[in-house]
Design a protein around this motif. Structure first.
Motif, PDB file in Angstrom:
ATOM      1  N   ASP A  20     -44.267  -5.237   0.713  1.00  0.00           N
ATOM      2  CA  ASP A  20     -43.460  -4.136   0.139  1.00  0.00           C
ATOM      3  C   ASP A  20     -43.919  -4.257  -1.281  1.00  0.00           C
ATOM      4  N   ASP A  21     -43.695  -5.439  -1.929  1.00  0.00           N
ATOM      5  CA  ASP A  21     -43.893  -5.746  -3.514  1.00  0.00           C
ATOM      6  C   ASP A  21     -45.186  -5.592  -3.942  1.00  0.00           C
ATOM      7  N   LEU A  22     -46.294  -5.614  -2.928  1.00  0.00           N
ATOM      8  CA  LEU A  22     -47.659  -5.490  -3.335  1.00  0.00           C
ATOM      9  C   LEU A  22     -47.947  -3.884  -3.304  1.00  0.00           C
ATOM     10  N   ILE A  23     -47.515  -3.083  -2.040  1.00  0.00           N
ATOM     11  CA  ILE A  23     -48.113  -1.909  -1.740  1.00  0.00           C
ATOM     12  C   ILE A  23     -47.010  -0.973  -1.625  1.00  0.00           C
ATOM     13  N   GLY A  24     -45.930  -1.261  -1.620  1.00  0.00           N
ATOM     14  CA  GLY A  24     -44.860  -0.529  -1.227  1.00  0.00           C
ATOM     15  C   GLY A  24     -44.213  -0.212   0.255  1.00  0.00           C
ATOM     16  N   PRO A  25     -43.645   0.455   0.560  1.00  0.00           N
ATOM     17  CA  PRO A  25     -42.803   0.538   1.848  1.00  0.00           C
ATOM     18  C   PRO A  25     -44.197   0.992   2.928  1.00  0.00           C
ATOM     19  N   HIS A  26     -43.724   0.245   3.827  1.00  0.00           N
ATOM     20  CA  HIS A  26     -44.848   0.450   5.111  1.00  0.00           C
ATOM     21  C   HIS A  26     -44.106   0.169   6.509  1.00  0.00           C
ATOM     22  N   ASP A  27     -44.715   0.699   7.649  1.00  0.00           N
ATOM     23  CA  ASP A  27     -44.412   0.272   8.913  1.00  0.00           C
ATOM     24  C   ASP A  27     -44.361  -0.931   9.421  1.00  0.00           C
ATOM     25  N   PHE A  28     -43.419  -1.531  10.042  1.00  0.00           N
ATOM     26  CA  PHE A  28     -43.172  -2.820  10.921  1.00  0.00           C
ATOM     27  C   PHE A  28     -44.102  -2.628  12.172  1.00  0.00           C
ATOM     28  N   SER A  29     -45.193  -3.504  12.213  1.00  0.00           N
ATOM     29  CA  SER A  29     -45.980  -3.090  13.563  1.00  0.00           C
ATOM     30  C   SER A  29     -46.014  -4.707  13.942  1.00  0.00           C
ATOM     31  N   TYR A  30     -45.788  -4.272  15.183  1.00  0.00           N
ATOM     32  CA  TYR A  30     -45.885  -5.631  16.425  1.00  0.00           C
ATOM     33  C   TYR A  30     -46.380  -5.210  17.748  1.00  0.00           C
ATOM     34  N   GLY A  31     -47.227  -5.966  18.566  1.00  0.00           N
ATOM     35  CA  GLY A  31     -47.420  -5.705  19.642  1.00  0.00           C
ATOM     36  C   GLY A  31     -46.095  -6.046  20.795  1.00  0.00           C
ATOM     37  N   GLN A  32     -45.269  -6.788  20.272  1.00  0.00           N
ATOM     38  CA  GLN A  32     -44.066  -7.084  21.032  1.00  0.00           C
ATOM     39  C   GLN A  32     -42.912  -6.245  20.464  1.00  0.00           C
ATOM     40  N   SER A  33     -42.243  -5.637  21.104  1.00  0.00           N
ATOM     41  CA  SER A  33     -41.158  -4.473  20.530  1.00  0.00           C
ATOM     42  C   SER A  33     -40.012  -5.187  20.447  1.00  0.00           C
ATOM     43  N   PHE A  34     -39.593  -6.070  21.044  1.00  0.00           N
ATOM     44  CA  PHE A  34     -38.431  -6.803  20.414  1.00  0.00           C
ATOM     45  C   PHE A  34     -38.650  -7.818  19.082  1.00  0.00           C
ATOM     46  N   ILE A  35     -39.656  -8.123  19.032  1.00  0.00           N
ATOM     47  CA  ILE A  35     -40.034  -8.919  17.644  1.00  0.00           C
ATOM     48  C   ILE A  35     -39.861  -7.840  16.729  1.00  0.00           C
ATOM     49  N   ARG A  36     -40.576  -6.595  16.735  1.00  0.00           N
ATOM     50  CA  ARG A  36     -40.589  -5.579  15.723  1.00  0.00           C
ATOM     51  C   ARG A  36     -38.996  -5.282  15.313  1.00  0.00           C
ATOM     52  N   ASP A  37     -38.301  -5.024  16.612  1.00  0.00           N
ATOM     53  CA  ASP A  37     -36.864  -4.488  16.466  1.00  0.00           C
ATOM     54  C   ASP A  37     -35.988  -5.528  15.708  1.00  0.00           C
ATOM     55  N   PHE A  38     -36.128  -6.865  16.093  1.00  0.00           N
ATOM     56  CA  PHE A  38     -35.182  -8.115  15.312  1.00  0.00           C
ATOM     57  C   PHE A  38     -35.960  -7.997  13.986  1.00  0.00           C
ATOM     58  N   ASP A  39     -37.033  -8.016  13.738  1.00  0.00           N
ATOM     59  CA  ASP A  39     -37.481  -8.159  12.452  1.00  0.00           C
ATOM     60  C   ASP A  39     -36.843  -6.892  11.129  1.00  0.00           C
ATOM     61  N   GLU A  40     -37.279  -5.816  11.952  1.00  0.00           N
ATOM     62  CA  GLU A  40     -36.579  -4.566  11.151  1.00  0.00           C
ATOM     63  C   GLU A  40     -35.120  -4.826  10.963  1.00  0.00           C
ATOM     64  N   ALA A  41     -34.380  -5.443  11.871  1.00  0.00           N
ATOM     65  CA  ALA A  41     -32.798  -5.416  11.769  1.00  0.00           C
ATOM     66  C   ALA A  41     -32.443  -6.407  10.842  1.00  0.00           C
ATOM     67  N   ILE A  42     -33.497  -7.676  10.658  1.00  0.00           N
ATOM     68  CA  ILE A  42     -33.008  -8.717   9.881  1.00  0.00           C
ATOM     69  C   ILE A  42     -33.497  -8.346   8.499  1.00  0.00           C
ATOM     70  N   TYR A  43     -34.349  -7.586   8.310  1.00  0.00           N
ATOM     71  CA  TYR A  43     -35.177  -7.717   7.048  1.00  0.00           C
ATOM     72  C   TYR A  43     -34.166  -7.343   5.835  1.00  0.00           C
ATOM     73  N   PRO A  44     -33.315  -6.338   5.806  1.00  0.00           N
ATOM     74  CA  PRO A  44     -32.449  -6.514   4.696  1.00  0.00           C
ATOM     75  C   PRO A  44     -31.643  -7.570   4.361  1.00  0.00           C
ATOM     76  N   LEU A  45     -31.365  -8.584   5.133  1.00  0.00           N
ATOM     77  CA  LEU A  45     -30.715  -9.838   5.057  1.00  0.00           C
ATOM     78  C   LEU A  45     -31.813 -10.852   4.304  1.00  0.00           C
ATOM     79  N   VAL A  46     -32.902 -10.881   4.763  1.00  0.00           N
ATOM     80  CA  VAL A  46     -34.042 -11.848   4.428  1.00  0.00           C
ATOM     81  C   VAL A  46     -34.245 -11.238   2.816  1.00  0.00           C
ATOM     82  N   VAL A  47     -34.385  -9.840   2.587  1.00  0.00           N
ATOM     83  CA  VAL A  47     -34.574  -9.584   1.157  1.00  0.00           C
ATOM     84  C   VAL A  47     -33.562  -9.735   0.478  1.00  0.00           C
ATOM     85  N   SER A  48     -32.303  -9.748   0.762  1.00  0.00           N
ATOM     86  CA  SER A  48     -31.198 -10.084  -0.378  1.00  0.00           C
ATOM     87  C   SER A  48     -31.176 -11.539  -0.454  1.00  0.00           C
TER      88      SER A  48
END
Length: 213
Positions: A20-48
């Motif tokens: 995000d810092d380098l190229i801006g907003p982008h899609d979360f892409s994973y072969g495993q949907s559960f990893i992707r969903d958890f990644d998206e959900a936890i992302y705001p906490l990680v960023v903070s």
């Protein structure tokens, strides 16, 4: 399961922040949907935490667990989630059960497989396994079910099992771990069974037995 997923999810979220810092907003892409969903959900906490220069602490862990519970409220009983990580015992020869599961239900994150059922050491290993316990029976049905009843205490609660019929029995043990026991007289029906599990979606505590005729 949170422990199992956490390293990959945390690494992914940090990577997304860098991207995000380098190229801006982008899609979360994973072969495993559960990893992707958890990644998206936890992302705001990680960023903070990254923006504030904070290290991992007890509050981060507690919030992560809360986010996990909110993101996957039915994870403990959804077949597509339960079959991402499993221990498989089967007597079916020359049948790619794991490939069928991958094709019809879910992309696995991890699984272990043993090509035998009536083996004390392997059953004990399955019972002790932290994730889903999957048993696929294709022969010696009555003998195998009776053997398993002596190894899995919860099985004795199901008096109505008819070993001459095809069925799927799904339940949780006293520790909350899921069992899926599939009894088939022809493995040609296995893909059909997976379709029925997709339709049913979850383990139903009040209706654990799916008779297939």
């Amino acid at each position: 399961m949170v422990n199992f997923m956490f390293n990959e999810v945390l690494g992914g979220a940090i990577g997304h922040k860098m991207k995000d810092d380098l190229i801006g907003p982008h899609d979360f892409s994973y072969g495993q949907s559960f990893i992707r969903d958890f990644d998206e959900a936890i992302y705001p906490l990680v960023v903070s935490y990254l923006d504030e220069g904070k290290t991992l602490d007890e509050n981060f862990v507690e919030q992560s667990l809360q986010i996990y519970g909110e993101t996957f409220p039915n994870a403990h009983k959804e077949y597509n989630y339960l079959l991402t990580t499993y221990y498989l015992l089967t007597d079916a020869e020359n049948h790619s059960i794991s490939r069928e599961i991958m094709k019809n239900i879910s992309m696995p994150m991890m699984y272990e497989k043993e090509n035998t059922i009536m083996d004390d050491a392997k059953v004990e290993k399955m019972v002790d396994y932290d994730f889903t316990k999957l048993v696929v029976i294709s022969k010696d049905h009555e003998k195998t079910i009776n053997y398993l009843k002596n190894k899995i205490p919860e099985l004795k609660n199901f008096k109505e099992l008819k070993t001459e019929s095809d069925f799927v029995l799904s339940f949780h043990d006293t520790d909350g771990k899921a069992y899926i026991i599939i009894n088939l007289h022809s493995m040609d029906r296995f893909a059909e069974v997976l379709e029925k599990l997709k339709e049913r979606k979850t383990i139903e505590a009040d209706n654990p037995l799916l008779n297939l005729g």
